[in-house]
Write a protein that holds these residues in place. Sequence first.
Motif, PDB file in Angstrom:
ATOM      1  N   THR A 156      55.006 -40.049 117.827  1.00  0.00           N
ATOM      2  CA  THR A 156      56.391 -39.715 117.532  1.00  0.00           C
ATOM      3  C   THR A 156      57.241 -40.181 118.696  1.00  0.00           C
ATOM      4  N   ASP A 158      60.780 -39.335 120.854  1.00  0.00           N
ATOM      5  CA  ASP A 158      61.752 -38.281 121.133  1.00  0.00           C
ATOM      6  C   ASP A 158      63.158 -38.747 120.762  1.00  0.00           C
ATOM      7  N   ILE A 168      55.594 -39.912 122.348  1.00  0.00           N
ATOM      8  CA  ILE A 168      54.518 -38.954 122.557  1.00  0.00           C
ATOM      9  C   ILE A 168      53.400 -39.315 121.587  1.00  0.00           C
ATOM     10  N   ARG A 179      52.484 -38.951 127.189  1.00  0.00           N
ATOM     11  CA  ARG A 179      53.875 -39.415 127.132  1.00  0.00           C
ATOM     12  C   ARG A 179      53.876 -40.886 127.532  1.00  0.00           C
ATOM     13  N   LEU A 203      52.479 -34.428 115.463  1.00  0.00           N
ATOM     14  CA  LEU A 203      53.353 -34.105 116.586  1.00  0.00           C
ATOM     15  C   LEU A 203      54.788 -33.986 116.093  1.00  0.00           C
ATOM     16  N   ILE A 205      58.761 -33.035 118.006  1.00  0.00           N
ATOM     17  CA  ILE A 205      59.601 -32.544 119.093  1.00  0.00           C
ATOM     18  C   ILE A 205      60.775 -31.812 118.451  1.00  0.00           C
ATOM     19  N   LYS A 219      60.606 -27.523 122.151  1.00  0.00           N
ATOM     20  CA  LYS A 219      59.167 -27.546 122.383  1.00  0.00           C
ATOM     21  C   LYS A 219      58.522 -28.718 121.633  1.00  0.00           C
ATOM     22  N   LEU A 220      57.344 -29.123 122.098  1.00  0.00           N
ATOM     23  CA  LEU A 220      56.510 -30.089 121.402  1.00  0.00           C
ATOM     24  C   LEU A 220      55.487 -29.334 120.576  1.00  0.00           C
ATOM     25  N   TYR A 236      53.787 -26.714 123.105  1.00  0.00           N
ATOM     26  CA  TYR A 236      53.833 -27.195 124.491  1.00  0.00           C
ATOM     27  C   TYR A 236      55.251 -27.081 125.022  1.00  0.00           C
ATOM     28  N   PRO A 238      57.783 -28.364 127.659  1.00  0.00           N
ATOM     29  CA  PRO A 238      57.936 -29.473 128.605  1.00  0.00           C
ATOM     30  C   PRO A 238      58.514 -29.053 129.946  1.00  0.00           C
TER      31      PRO A 238
END
Length: 428
Positions: A156, A158, A168, A179, A203, A205, A219-220, A236, A238
């Motif tokens: 993905t 961002d 990511i 990343r 994934l 974001i 968040k991820l 996750y 960041p």
Amino acid sequence: MWPTPESIFLILIASICGHCLTLNVTQVTYRNGGLWHYPTGIDYHSPTNSIITSAYTDNLGQPCNLMRLDALGNQIPYSNLTMVPGEVMFHIVRPSPGPWTPGDVFVGSVFFTSISNLSKALSPNGYIIRVADLGQTVIKPWCQFPPGVYRIIALTIDETGVFNYSMIVGADLTGLIYRVEYGNDTNCGNWTLLTQTLACESLLIVPPDAGRYGRLAGKLLIGSHSGSSSALLTVYDPVTGNTSKFAYTQQTIEDIDIIVPKANLFSVNGETNRILSADWRQFDGYEGQLLVTSELPGTLSLLSWPANASAPVFTPIAVVPPAGTYIGTFEQSAFAPAGVVGLLPSWFDLCLELSTTTGPSVPITPFTLSGSAQAVSQYLYNQPPNLKSYNGDALLPGAAPSVPACPRLSPSVCPRLSPSVCPRLSPS
């Protein structure tokens, strides 16, 4: 008469949540037969206003790995990319800040030497392929990872700024999350290991909007497809670098998407070799929410984490298929304004005047655009072969259903306007 499994499922959903979203889905009809092998990945390609799918392959990726599905249901090879084995997942760049080119396709893969060692590659180096220039350019590999990183299956980019518009990626078996910076057209820049979790499958974001997304904002989200059901969702942070794992009652989290306003849903039914779709109007009031796709069993849910809740909340969606249609497994899903046979796009680039319906076809009056180009609807048939549809695809003879575009708008309402003057008109 005994109840069907589908009716039992709907009854259970209704008993759990009296006001859950109910989604009526349709099955996309392919015009030239079934997809090559089995579709797994799917995403929206804005330059052609169509969806692209990838093929699950066990024969070295022949005849090709990426195919575009146009509005008439034609399957068109998107590039000459082959030799990408297994479940081929990819991400298409959307218009957003950052160095990425909209329409570029990034495909995850793994090096291998033969089919016999495909599942246990001798040197399991995951890598990323870049497909650019409307499929004409293939950079393989564009990004190379060290030994021990198995197949790159989740990608993905961002679009929120949380990761400074970086890519990511996640590895299938190892659960390593990286990343990746852009670099240039032929090579990625630096890559950094963020965390490691269960086998990664998806994934997302989440935009940093706490008012809408609560504790998931910024968040991820990492969805897994194996391991304990008590840890299928990883969140996750960041800022701190910490991860939190949460349960999900299904066996997998195959994909996580944001419900895009005025966009149809397309989802791969990996068990039946078909694509399911849902009209965008059914998502009225749910725009911006998070949609979770589960492969085993094939279910959809809404995901949220209110500020006062101790854990994320999964709200089941009642999926209603057409009679006789089997929903086996969901692979990836994508929201797109594009249309296909039997499903109107969520907006039109051209206003069209309909003439009187006669016989089995619905003839329409084409509009002259700049120069001598003409455009007609992709959703009608028996058109002269020299005309072009609104996104540039040549019209082909066949039996696409007669669905009027931009209905009942006469030239006096929308006279001979180019897409730049009369953009994105919804059917309403």
